[in-house]
Design a protein around this motif. Structure first.
Motif, PDB file in Angstrom:
ATOM      1  N   SER A 130      43.620  38.677  23.479  1.00 50.51           N
ATOM      2  CA  SER A 130      44.524  39.829  23.600  1.00 50.51           C
ATOM      3  C   SER A 130      44.571  40.607  22.287  1.00 50.51           C
ATOM      4  CB  SER A 130      45.926  39.390  24.031  1.00 50.51           C
ATOM      5  OG  SER A 130      45.872  38.935  25.374  1.00 50.51           O
TER       6      SER A 130
ATOM      7  N   LYS B  77      44.747  43.829  38.653  1.00 49.79           N
ATOM      8  CA  LYS B  77      44.984  45.083  37.934  1.00 49.79           C
ATOM      9  C   LYS B  77      44.774  46.243  38.898  1.00 49.79           C
ATOM     10  CE  LYS B  77      45.155  42.461  34.227  1.00 49.79           C
ATOM     11  NZ  LYS B  77      46.381  42.166  33.466  1.00 49.79           N
ATOM     12  N   GLN B  78      45.288  47.420  38.547  1.00 53.70           N
ATOM     13  CA  GLN B  78      45.154  48.569  39.442  1.00 53.70           C
ATOM     14  C   GLN B  78      43.674  48.905  39.638  1.00 53.70           C
ATOM     15  OE1 GLN B  78      48.274  51.740  38.408  1.00 53.70           O
ATOM     16  NE2 GLN B  78      48.277  50.372  36.651  1.00 53.70           N
TER      17      GLN B  78
ATOM     18  N   ASP C   4      49.474  44.521  36.565  1.00 53.88           N
ATOM     19  CA  ASP C   4      49.896  45.675  35.771  1.00 53.88           C
ATOM     20  C   ASP C   4      50.790  46.622  36.564  1.00 53.88           C
ATOM     21  OD1 ASP C   4      47.921  46.598  37.420  1.00 53.88           O
ATOM     22  OD2 ASP C   4      46.714  47.542  35.853  1.00 53.88           O
ATOM     23  N   THR C   5      51.301  46.144  37.704  1.00 52.08           N
ATOM     24  CA  THR C   5      52.364  46.868  38.407  1.00 52.08           C
ATOM     25  C   THR C   5      53.447  45.846  38.768  1.00 52.08           C
ATOM     26  OG1 THR C   5      51.089  46.570  40.423  1.00 52.08           O
ATOM     27  CG2 THR C   5      50.990  48.744  39.397  1.00 52.08           C
TER      28      THR C   5
END
Ligand SMILES: *Cc1c(COP(=O)(O)O)cnc(C)c1O
Length: 383
Positions: free
Chosen positions: A20, A368-369, A37-38
């Protein structure tokens, strides 16, 4: 400098911290750590805010708020036909992570052997070490990561105390089959073992496969610590609301350790998670369909880039073998990738004792989106 205790030797800092930091320094798309990520469903978020406003801000009861314990019981009945008593057979924990640690502390004597499926979820090695146990790996091997029941049987010794199982399995994405679970149950009964089963991805299973809780097998009710969590099911990994279900003696044993780790946590989150567990099937079906589509987007993309892709049956993660692209070592590959292509992934090797089995394997998160996954794939064409 004062030395830390022996039991922490080798635990170091996690690979996620290193990767990270690399992602931040290089502006990379981070497909390393497994968090969405939402956020989870609006009703869940609103319920937690309402609970804070309504004053749920002091210590919750040690075993969890009654509405959440009842909701967990209802969930186990609704999805699996399993019956539990909310007062004696349920314990709310600070995420699945605390549940795993408390279960190991509850059952492992110093020197006892704990058999775990490798590659391991990263807290297992630390939890076993902090309980004074000795870790014994049984390897799930590429490309399909099935459990070899003969290997599991051969790993059992007179010192074996606990089997630590994880299905759906992080990082390989394999889901244990009915015959595999039957085999695990048979061994546990034959050798009188405790089974700790980490089922946090119980609702993230694809291609119409089914999750079978180990606790549902004959003879397992009084020896199984079943663990799950709201983090993955409701896309709120930062909330750290987990739970165990088990017989009254199992729950009492785990609670004896748990009450002195955190005693209790997440008072306003607990009633919100209770409501979320009662959401209709359309919520759970949509979550699964949505993640399956993201799995396929990332898997198809990685395949067309030339990776050997091991398409997962469940979880947030896909594994690739990097050798078709001319690399031999996943750690080298993952250290090179951010500078070279602006993407972060995680090498499997760090999750093994038998590091050779994981050497060419790399894990990518697809929670993730879609436009983020697409961006990662576009960047990877630079390889
Ligand atoms: C995410 C994860 C956990 C941790 O769950 P928390 O509820 O966040 O503590 C435990 N086991 C596995 C396999 C996981 O992937």
């Amino acid at each position: 400098m004062r030395e830390h205790a022996q039991r922490l030797t080798g635990l170091g800092t996690t690979i996620f911290a290193e990767m990270s930091a690399l992602a931040a320094r290089t502006g990379s798309v981070n497909l390393g750590q497994g968090f969405p990520d939402t956020d989870g469903p609006d009703s869940l978020l609103e319920d937690a805010i309402a609970a804070i406003r309504a004053g749920a801000n002091q210590y919750a009861p040690g075993r969890g708020v009654p509405t959440l314990r009842q909701a967990i019981v209802d969930h186990q009945k609704r999805f699996y036909g399993l019956e539990y008593d909310p007062d004696t057979e349920v314990l709310v924990t600070t995420g699945a992570t605390e549940a795993i640690a408390a279960a190991l502390l509850a059952y492992v004597e110093p020197g006892d052997e704990v058999i775990a499926l490798e590659p391991y979820y990263d807290s297992y090695a630390a939890g076993i070490a902090m309980a004074g146990g000795h870790r014994v790996p049984v390897t799930l091997r590429a490309p399909d990561y099935r459990l070899d029941l003969d290997e599991l049987r051969a790993a059992v010794t007179p010192r074996t105390k606990v089997l630590l199982i994880n299905s759906p399995h992080n990082p390989t994405g394999s889901v244990l089959t009915d015959p595999e679970l039957r085999g695990i149950a048979g061994l546990a009964i034959e050798h009188d073992l405790v089974v700790i089963t980490d089922e946090v991805y119980e609702h993230l299973i694809y291609d119409e496969l089914q999750h079978h809780p180990l606790a549902s097998y004959d003879g397992m009710a009084d020896r199984t610590v079943s663990i799950s969590s709201a983090g993955k099911t409701f896309s709120v990994t930062g909330w750290k609301i987990g739970w165990i279900t088990g017989s009254p003696s199992v729950v009492t044993a785990v609670n004896t350790a748990k009450q002195f780790l955190t005693f209790t946590s997440g008072a306003p989150f607990q009633p919100a998670v209770a409501n979320a567990l009662a959401l209709g099937n359309e919520y759970f079906d949509a979550l699964r369909a949505d993640l399956q589509a993201r799995r396929d987007l990332l898997c198809d993309g990685l395949e067309s880039l030339g990776f050997e892709v091991h398409r997962p049956q469940g979880t947030y993660f896909v594994t690739t073998d990097v050798r078709p692209l001319g690399y031999t070592d996943g750690i080298d590959f993952c250290r090179m990738l951010p500078d070279r292509a602006g993407v972060v992934a995680i090498p499997h090797q760090v999750f093994y004792d038998n590091t050779e089995s994981g050497r060419p394997l790399v894990r990518w998160a697809f929670c993730k989106q879609p436009h983020i996954l697409q961006e990662a794939l576009t960047r990877l064409t630079q390889l």
